[in-house]
Design a protein around this motif. Structure first.
Motif, PDB file in Angstrom:
ATOM      1  N   GLN A   1       0.808  -1.282  -0.065  1.00  0.00           N
ATOM      2  CA  GLN A   1      -0.078  -0.100   0.008  1.00  0.00           C
ATOM      3  C   GLN A   1       0.865   1.307  -0.052  1.00  0.00           C
ATOM      4  N   ASP A   2       1.989   1.140   0.836  1.00  0.00           N
ATOM      5  CA  ASP A   2       2.880   2.208   0.749  1.00  0.00           C
ATOM      6  C   ASP A   2       3.621   2.418  -0.608  1.00  0.00           C
ATOM      7  N   SER A   3       3.802   1.509  -1.219  1.00  0.00           N
ATOM      8  CA  SER A   3       4.373   1.744  -2.654  1.00  0.00           C
ATOM      9  C   SER A   3       3.501   2.302  -3.358  1.00  0.00           C
ATOM     10  N   LEU A   4       2.231   2.553  -3.429  1.00  0.00           N
ATOM     11  CA  LEU A   4       1.598   3.432  -4.229  1.00  0.00           C
ATOM     12  C   LEU A   4       1.925   4.794  -3.989  1.00  0.00           C
ATOM     13  N   LEU A   5       2.134   5.184  -2.820  1.00  0.00           N
ATOM     14  CA  LEU A   5       2.483   6.681  -2.569  1.00  0.00           C
ATOM     15  C   LEU A   5       3.773   7.260  -3.104  1.00  0.00           C
ATOM     16  N   ARG A   6       4.784   5.960  -3.155  1.00  0.00           N
ATOM     17  CA  ARG A   6       5.896   6.367  -3.927  1.00  0.00           C
ATOM     18  C   ARG A   6       5.801   6.520  -5.467  1.00  0.00           C
ATOM     19  N   LEU A   7       4.951   5.750  -6.144  1.00  0.00           N
ATOM     20  CA  LEU A   7       4.692   5.686  -7.605  1.00  0.00           C
ATOM     21  C   LEU A   7       3.932   7.065  -7.835  1.00  0.00           C
ATOM     22  N   TYR A   8       3.236   7.357  -6.856  1.00  0.00           N
ATOM     23  CA  TYR A   8       2.539   8.655  -7.388  1.00  0.00           C
ATOM     24  C   TYR A   8       2.698   9.786  -6.434  1.00  0.00           C
ATOM     25  N   PRO A   9       3.519  10.836  -6.560  1.00  0.00           N
ATOM     26  CA  PRO A   9       3.888  11.990  -5.998  1.00  0.00           C
ATOM     27  C   PRO A   9       2.776  12.595  -5.230  1.00  0.00           C
ATOM     28  N   LYS A  10       1.499  12.846  -6.190  1.00  0.00           N
ATOM     29  CA  LYS A  10       0.572  13.595  -5.706  1.00  0.00           C
ATOM     30  C   LYS A  10      -0.493  12.515  -5.078  1.00  0.00           C
ATOM     31  N   SER A  11       0.006  12.055  -3.839  1.00  0.00           N
ATOM     32  CA  SER A  11      -0.973  10.797  -3.106  1.00  0.00           C
ATOM     33  C   SER A  11      -0.830  10.992  -1.723  1.00  0.00           C
ATOM     34  N   TYR A  12      -1.880  10.492  -1.000  1.00  0.00           N
ATOM     35  CA  TYR A  12      -1.883  10.269   0.373  1.00  0.00           C
ATOM     36  C   TYR A  12      -2.651   9.045   0.641  1.00  0.00           C
ATOM     37  N   ARG A  13      -2.382   8.641   1.788  1.00  0.00           N
ATOM     38  CA  ARG A  13      -3.153   7.222   2.298  1.00  0.00           C
ATOM     39  C   ARG A  13      -3.850   7.549   3.691  1.00  0.00           C
ATOM     40  N   VAL A  14      -5.063   6.932   3.732  1.00  0.00           N
ATOM     41  CA  VAL A  14      -5.717   6.892   5.106  1.00  0.00           C
ATOM     42  C   VAL A  14      -6.196   5.454   5.290  1.00  0.00           C
ATOM     43  N   ILE A  15      -5.832   4.970   6.551  1.00  0.00           N
ATOM     44  CA  ILE A  15      -6.313   3.570   6.928  1.00  0.00           C
ATOM     45  C   ILE A  15      -7.274   3.685   7.807  1.00  0.00           C
ATOM     46  N   ALA A  16      -8.326   2.625   7.544  1.00  0.00           N
ATOM     47  CA  ALA A  16      -9.649   2.605   8.275  1.00  0.00           C
ATOM     48  C   ALA A  16      -9.137   1.660   9.488  1.00  0.00           C
ATOM     49  N   ALA A  17      -9.518   2.268  10.636  1.00  0.00           N
ATOM     50  CA  ALA A  17      -9.190   1.553  11.951  1.00  0.00           C
ATOM     51  C   ALA A  17     -10.149   0.441  12.082  1.00  0.00           C
ATOM     52  N   ASN A  18      -9.527  -0.942  12.535  1.00  0.00           N
ATOM     53  CA  ASN A  18     -10.281  -2.055  12.675  1.00  0.00           C
ATOM     54  C   ASN A  18     -11.250  -2.451  11.481  1.00  0.00           C
ATOM     55  N   SER A  19     -10.523  -2.293  10.331  1.00  0.00           N
ATOM     56  CA  SER A  19     -11.402  -2.632   9.403  1.00  0.00           C
ATOM     57  C   SER A  19     -11.198  -3.944   8.528  1.00  0.00           C
ATOM     58  N   ASP A  20     -11.804  -4.334   7.524  1.00  0.00           N
ATOM     59  CA  ASP A  20     -11.700  -5.463   6.763  1.00  0.00           C
ATOM     60  C   ASP A  20     -11.184  -4.885   5.115  1.00  0.00           C
ATOM     61  N   HIS A  21     -10.910  -6.121   4.501  1.00  0.00           N
ATOM     62  CA  HIS A  21     -10.717  -5.700   3.076  1.00  0.00           C
ATOM     63  C   HIS A  21     -11.730  -5.039   2.226  1.00  0.00           C
ATOM     64  N   PHE A  22     -12.848  -5.395   2.518  1.00  0.00           N
ATOM     65  CA  PHE A  22     -14.266  -4.887   1.742  1.00  0.00           C
ATOM     66  C   PHE A  22     -14.774  -3.370   2.424  1.00  0.00           C
ATOM     67  N   LEU A  23     -13.761  -2.498   2.206  1.00  0.00           N
ATOM     68  CA  LEU A  23     -14.072  -1.274   2.851  1.00  0.00           C
ATOM     69  C   LEU A  23     -15.440  -0.809   2.272  1.00  0.00           C
ATOM     70  N   GLN A  24     -15.723  -0.836   1.159  1.00  0.00           N
ATOM     71  CA  GLN A  24     -16.988  -0.649   0.501  1.00  0.00           C
ATOM     72  C   GLN A  24     -18.400  -0.703   1.200  1.00  0.00           C
ATOM     73  N   THR A  25     -18.055  -1.925   1.940  1.00  0.00           N
ATOM     74  CA  THR A  25     -19.240  -2.519   2.773  1.00  0.00           C
ATOM     75  C   THR A  25     -18.980  -2.505   3.973  1.00  0.00           C
ATOM     76  N   ASP A  26     -17.661  -2.611   4.524  1.00  0.00           N
ATOM     77  CA  ASP A  26     -17.360  -2.663   5.943  1.00  0.00           C
ATOM     78  C   ASP A  26     -17.175  -1.333   6.567  1.00  0.00           C
ATOM     79  N   CYS A  27     -16.868  -0.546   5.676  1.00  0.00           N
ATOM     80  CA  CYS A  27     -16.525   0.735   6.229  1.00  0.00           C
ATOM     81  C   CYS A  27     -17.178   1.817   5.158  1.00  0.00           C
TER      82      CYS A  27
END
Length: 287
Positions: free
Chosen positions: A230-256
């Motif tokens: 996931q961090d590698s995507l930040l290095r690949l795209y300079p105009k990027s940032y990352r947000v982690i959903a605390a206590n979440s599952d892989h299916f963020l669109q239905t879990d969070c």
């Protein structure tokens, strides 16, 4: 091919589902985000309401078919591409092939080419043994789906509570035999995807949304590896940032779903210059 678009606005979001999924996985986000933007979900060939198509099911074929679908439907870009899991590879390929069509990318706990090769694949349980399992035709499973037994007994998929408004439709939809076939064909094409998807630095604005406690990642090594990818995507795209959903599952669109909707709105409607958050990772509650 099936395309479902709703809403109007200055941005049009095109959602690409993960392996074994289709447009129904986006139901909550589509209902929520279409109040502000135009939101389009679709079914890849052989999934949901889209008919199977012949040929290799690699990232190049899938992105080309999506491009033709949007053109036929007269949807106007530039688009914001939203990709979950394996769909992350497909939106990267689309951005490579049709760069003038794209204004931004959103990765929703998305896979990267490195997840399917070498030590990373072994750590994540996505090595050759898993791919052989994913690409193997199972006659008993096929027979249960074709006969309707699997649908009757709800054996095809666990039901996500966020999609309670379409429970019956979702449970029936997951038992489509062609959907399993498409998942196998996509798994067969993964070695090609790894070669097709470029790791050259990109210039698009990018939002990376990630899980942190999926039951699929059962070892500390797996968690560490997924976090690294996931961090590698930040290095690949300079105009990027990352947000982690605390206590979440892989299916963020239905879990969070509220977390995902809020973060996407904040990304698409920034109140200040985004350079202050580029390259950074923060955490927000899963809700």
């Amino acid at each position: 091919m099936h395309l479902s678009c709703a809403g109007t606005g200055s941005r049009t979001i095109i959602a690409e589902a993960g392996s074994g999924e289709d447009s129904l996985t986006w139901t909550f986000l589509q209902n929520s985000l279409s109040k502000t933007y135009r939101f389009c979900s679709y079914d890849r060939a052989g999934t949901g309401w889209s008919e199977p198509q012949p040929g290799v099911r690699d990232a190049l074929a899938i992105s080309s078919q999506l491009h033709e679908l949007l053109k036929t439907a007269h949807e106007q870009g530039p688009f914001v591409l939203l990709g979950h899991s394996l769909g992350g590879l497909y939106i990267r390929e689309y951005a490579q092939q049709y760069p003038s069509d794209i204004s931004a990318l959103i990765f929703l706990d998305a896979a990267t080419p490195g997840a399917y090769e070498g030590k990373a694949a072994d750590a994540l349980g996505l090595g050759e043994a898993t791919l052989r399992q994913l690409t193997t035709f199972s006659f008993p499973v096929w027979a249960m789906e074709v006969s309707g037994y699997a649908r009757l007994k709800h054996l095809c998929s666990e039901f996500p509570p966020a999609l309670s408004s379409i429970q019956g439709l979702f449970m029936a939809d997951q038992c489509i035999p062609s959907q399993d076939a498409e998942q196998r064909h996509e798994a067969v094409a993964l070695p090609s995807d790894e070669q097709e998807v470029s790791n050259l630095p990109g210039t698009l604005p990018v939002l990376v949304l990630s899980e942190d406690k999926s039951p699929v990642l059962q070892t500390p090594e797996a968690f560490t590896t997924w976090n690294m990818l996931q961090d590698s995507l930040l290095r690949l795209y300079p105009k990027s940032y990352r947000v982690i959903a605390a206590n979440s599952d892989h299916f963020l669109q239905t879990d969070c779903p509220n977390f995902a909707a809020d973060q996407i709105r904040a990304f698409l409607e920034p109140v200040q210059d985004g350079s202050a958050v580029y390259g950074k990772t923060t955490t927000a509650p899963c809700r």
